[in-house]
Design a protein around this motif. Structure first.
Motif, PDB file in Angstrom:
ATOM      1  N   PRO A 164     -14.733 -73.400  62.693  1.00 13.29           N
ATOM      2  CA  PRO A 164     -14.930 -72.656  63.947  1.00 13.29           C
ATOM      3  C   PRO A 164     -16.206 -71.834  63.909  1.00 13.29           C
ATOM      4  N   ASN A 165     -16.813 -71.682  65.045  1.00 13.11           N
ATOM      5  CA  ASN A 165     -18.104 -71.009  65.162  1.00 13.11           C
ATOM      6  C   ASN A 165     -18.059 -69.610  64.555  1.00 13.11           C
ATOM      7  N   GLY A 166     -19.027 -69.352  63.691  1.00 16.17           N
ATOM      8  CA  GLY A 166     -19.124 -68.032  63.085  1.00 16.17           C
ATOM      9  C   GLY A 166     -18.492 -67.913  61.723  1.00 16.17           C
ATOM     10  N   TYR A 167     -17.865 -68.970  61.231  1.00 15.22           N
ATOM     11  CA  TYR A 167     -17.193 -68.916  59.936  1.00 15.22           C
ATOM     12  C   TYR A 167     -17.758 -69.970  58.994  1.00 15.22           C
ATOM     13  N   GLY A 168     -17.905 -69.566  57.723  1.00 13.33           N
ATOM     14  CA  GLY A 168     -18.312 -70.513  56.697  1.00 13.33           C
ATOM     15  C   GLY A 168     -19.780 -70.874  56.759  1.00 13.33           C
ATOM     16  N   LEU A 169     -20.123 -71.914  55.991  1.00 12.50           N
ATOM     17  CA  LEU A 169     -21.500 -72.391  55.882  1.00 12.50           C
ATOM     18  C   LEU A 169     -21.653 -73.691  56.652  1.00 12.50           C
ATOM     19  N   ASN A 170     -22.895 -74.085  56.903  1.00 14.36           N
ATOM     20  CA  ASN A 170     -23.135 -75.352  57.603  1.00 14.36           C
ATOM     21  C   ASN A 170     -22.605 -76.546  56.830  1.00 14.36           C
ATOM     22  N   SER A 171     -22.492 -76.403  55.515  1.00 16.47           N
ATOM     23  CA  SER A 171     -21.998 -77.497  54.683  1.00 16.47           C
ATOM     24  C   SER A 171     -20.472 -77.587  54.658  1.00 16.47           C
ATOM     25  N   ASP A 172     -19.764 -76.565  55.150  1.00 20.90           N
ATOM     26  CA  ASP A 172     -18.297 -76.578  55.150  1.00 20.90           C
ATOM     27  C   ASP A 172     -17.772 -77.515  56.234  1.00 20.90           C
ATOM     28  N   ARG A 173     -16.734 -78.250  55.907  1.00 20.45           N
ATOM     29  CA  ARG A 173     -16.138 -79.198  56.848  1.00 20.45           C
ATOM     30  C   ARG A 173     -14.615 -79.089  56.810  1.00 20.45           C
ATOM     31  N   VAL A 174     -13.976 -79.601  57.861  1.00 17.20           N
ATOM     32  CA  VAL A 174     -12.515 -79.636  57.926  1.00 17.20           C
ATOM     33  C   VAL A 174     -12.108 -80.971  58.532  1.00 17.20           C
ATOM     34  N   ALA A 175     -10.969 -81.506  58.085  1.00 15.13           N
ATOM     35  CA  ALA A 175     -10.469 -82.775  58.613  1.00 15.13           C
ATOM     36  C   ALA A 175      -9.677 -82.490  59.894  1.00 15.13           C
ATOM     37  N   PHE A 176      -8.355 -82.725  59.885  1.00 12.20           N
ATOM     38  CA  PHE A 176      -7.551 -82.499  61.090  1.00 12.20           C
ATOM     39  C   PHE A 176      -6.717 -81.220  61.031  1.00 12.20           C
ATOM     40  N   ALA A 177      -6.935 -80.366  60.014  1.00 10.17           N
ATOM     41  CA  ALA A 177      -6.286 -79.049  60.041  1.00 10.17           C
ATOM     42  C   ALA A 177      -6.776 -78.295  61.272  1.00 10.17           C
ATOM     43  N   ASP A 178      -6.026 -77.274  61.697  1.00 10.61           N
ATOM     44  CA  ASP A 178      -6.383 -76.587  62.935  1.00 10.61           C
ATOM     45  C   ASP A 178      -7.815 -76.074  62.917  1.00 10.61           C
TER      46      ASP A 178
ATOM     47  N   MET B 157     -11.879 -72.834  39.601  1.00 10.93           N
ATOM     48  CA  MET B 157     -12.456 -73.038  40.934  1.00 10.93           C
ATOM     49  C   MET B 157     -12.539 -71.731  41.706  1.00 10.93           C
ATOM     50  N   GLU B 158     -13.615 -71.592  42.481  1.00 11.76           N
ATOM     51  CA  GLU B 158     -13.791 -70.397  43.299  1.00 11.76           C
ATOM     52  C   GLU B 158     -13.644 -70.726  44.781  1.00 11.76           C
ATOM     53  N   PHE B 159     -13.151 -69.746  45.526  1.00 10.15           N
ATOM     54  CA  PHE B 159     -12.835 -69.915  46.951  1.00 10.15           C
ATOM     55  C   PHE B 159     -13.342 -68.721  47.731  1.00 10.15           C
ATOM     56  N   ARG B 160     -13.796 -68.983  48.939  1.00  9.53           N
ATOM     57  CA  ARG B 160     -14.135 -67.929  49.889  1.00  9.53           C
ATOM     58  C   ARG B 160     -12.974 -67.744  50.873  1.00  9.53           C
ATOM     59  N   VAL B 161     -12.578 -66.492  51.062  1.00 15.03           N
ATOM     60  CA  VAL B 161     -11.505 -66.160  52.005  1.00 15.03           C
ATOM     61  C   VAL B 161     -12.184 -65.794  53.320  1.00 15.03           C
ATOM     62  N   LEU B 162     -11.965 -66.606  54.365  1.00 17.08           N
ATOM     63  CA  LEU B 162     -12.779 -66.492  55.570  1.00 17.08           C
ATOM     64  C   LEU B 162     -12.108 -65.761  56.727  1.00 17.08           C
TER      65      LEU B 162
END
Length: 267
Positions: A133-147, A200-205
């Motif tokens: 969604p706009n405003g979250y994460g990096l341009n390289s981040d992607r999502v499949a069919f999750a909301d 592994m490291e994770f960003r909480v968005l």
């Protein structure tokens, strides 16, 4: 703190698969929400919100990347991954429109008979996935069919707190997390910005906004007459009109997660 449970949902809004370990890639847990049901005529996505019978639909990942469908009273069906771009279908998931491969007539007929509506089954290859969604994460981040995000984390203590307030047992799977963490205080995850699980490291968005789906019993598909646990969540977890429970994450890199791994807050 430790990772106490792992869940994936190969078919969006169908039953969960509990895992002891899972590879993790750009799109979250391997195989998570790579398949989706859409209306045949307009491509709009289907979920338990409108079709609670989807809670009784099991979809398991096959070794070849395909899907194995099971439902009460029906013979199982194995669905291969659609090949190439020869049978693309336009679909709509929230505000996103995309063209993804259709899984064919046999799967569509099997699922339409179960749902009671003309539907198609679609699959998303990595090269056709969505931005966050706009405003979250990096341009390289992607999502499949999750909301909206690849991973959802919930603290076990947060559910325990809710159960105490509602006054009856509640299944974690009402909230459809990928990752469950034990050992933190209730809603501690609200304050996390970066965490490590194993190596592994994770960003909480972003907090997860909850809806009527949480009132559906994941075992029976029945909706609670008293609108619990959503009704109780609204009394103490509502902010600017949204009911919040759990946190959306993205992974930095790939690896393997296993139940029991240590969880550390980095920021």
């Amino acid at each position: 703190m430790r990772l106490s449970a792992l869940y994936r949902y190969p078919l969006k809004s169908a039953r969960a698969q509990a895992l002891q370990s899972s590879p993790l890639d750009l799109l979250g847990l391997s195989g998570d929400r790579r398949w989706m049901l859409v209306e045949r005529d307009n491509g709009r996505f289907l979920t338990q919100r409108a079709y609670p019978q989807m809670s009784q639909l099991s979809a398991a990942c096959a070794n070849d990347g395909g899907l194995v469908l099971d439902a009460p009273g029906r013979a199982s069906l194995q669905v291969p991954v659609p090949e190439g771009d020869s049978n693309l279908r336009g679909v709509l998931i929230w505000r996103d429109t995309l063209r993804v491969p259709d899984a064919g007539d046999e799967a569509a007929q099997w699922l339409s008979e179960f749902i009671g509506k003309d539907v198609r089954l679609v699959h998303v290859p990595e090269q056709r996935t969505r931005f966050l969604p706009n405003g979250y994460g990096l341009n390289s981040d992607r999502v499949a069919f999750a909301d909206g995000f690849p991973l959802l984390l919930i603290g076990q203590a947060s559910l325990d707190d809710l159960v105490q307030r509602v006054g009856r047992p509640l299944e974690m799977l009402r909230f459809r997390p990928n990752l469950v963490v034990e050992g933190a205080s209730a809603f501690a995850e609200d304050g996390w910005k970066r965490i490590r699980i194993g190596e592994m490291e994770f960003r909480v968005l972003k907090p997860c906004e909850r809806c009527i789906l949480t009132t559906i019993d994941p075992q029976t598909g029945e909706r609670s007459a008293d609108r619990e646990p959503l009704a109780t969540l609204k009394t103490y977890r509502q902010k600017e009109g949204d009911v919040l429970f759990g946190q959306n994450l993205v992974a930095d890199g790939s690896g393997v997660l296993e139940v029991g791994m240590a969880v550390a807050v980095l920021e």
